[in-house]
Design an enzyme around this catalytic site. Sequence first.
Site: not given
Ligand code: PMP
Length: 248
Positions: A5, A118, A175
């Site tokens: 997602y 993700k 991530l």
């Molecule tokens: N790490 C994790 C585990 C997350 O769920 C998220 C948010 N989706 C992030 C980091 C930050 O990612 P982003 O800046 O793309 O929202």
Amino acid sequence: GDGVYEVVLILNGKLIDLDGHIRRLERSLNEIEIQLSFNLKIFEPIINRLMKMNFLKNGIVYIQVTRGVASRDHKYPKSVNASIVMTIKHINISQKLQKNGQKAITVEDQRWKRRDIKTIQLLPNCIAKEKANKEGAYEAIMIMGDGTVSEGSSSNVWLVKKNQLITREANFNILNGITRKAILKIAKVKNLNIEERKFDIKEMLDSDEVFITSATSIVTGITEIDGKKINNGKIGSISKKLRDYYFS
Ligand code: PMP
């Protein structure tokens, strides 16, 4: 859990970093061998239509791609069409943009070894976030077996030490946040020193500033961790500046 997602922030009718999110979606899909029969560029006009239909100016769009409908099996089914769901949600942006620092707790990172994907399989993240919620904290910062910080349950973690920015390097352990990438770019333009490396709880608790980044938290100052105040309980100046730069 067989799906991936993205969450994209919408500010004043604009999709923030949509390209980065679509590229990461493509990467996650490739890693688990879900093929889409169309170009991912098609997402943008569809999201714009969703925004129009819902009169939405500020909020988020959630994009979910799962493998598709098939009889239950661990092996990937052959020739099935992926299922795509998109939802859109208003958020109160002025509340999001509040400048207050937030509390965090530390928890054990109980996830698998491919945190770069993700995945919608978020149970360990949900358990961590709920623990934070029960303890009146905004985020749960996850600690790996070796005592180092991986990331937040839904965010990346940053330290500021002697004007130096520190965040964990992006590999299978975290991530790679799209907001993380944007802040790295801004920090380079602003000539801030950046170190992408591991750090442990002690270093985090002893640092001058701590903040987290994500599409929905943007740059949020963390002013207390496990009951210990960071920067005397105030958001630090570099955290504040980075947040302001992000919006300018
Ligand atoms: N790490 C994790 C585990 C997350 O769920 C998220 C948010 N989706 C992030 C980091 C930050 O990612 P982003 O800046 O793309 O929202």
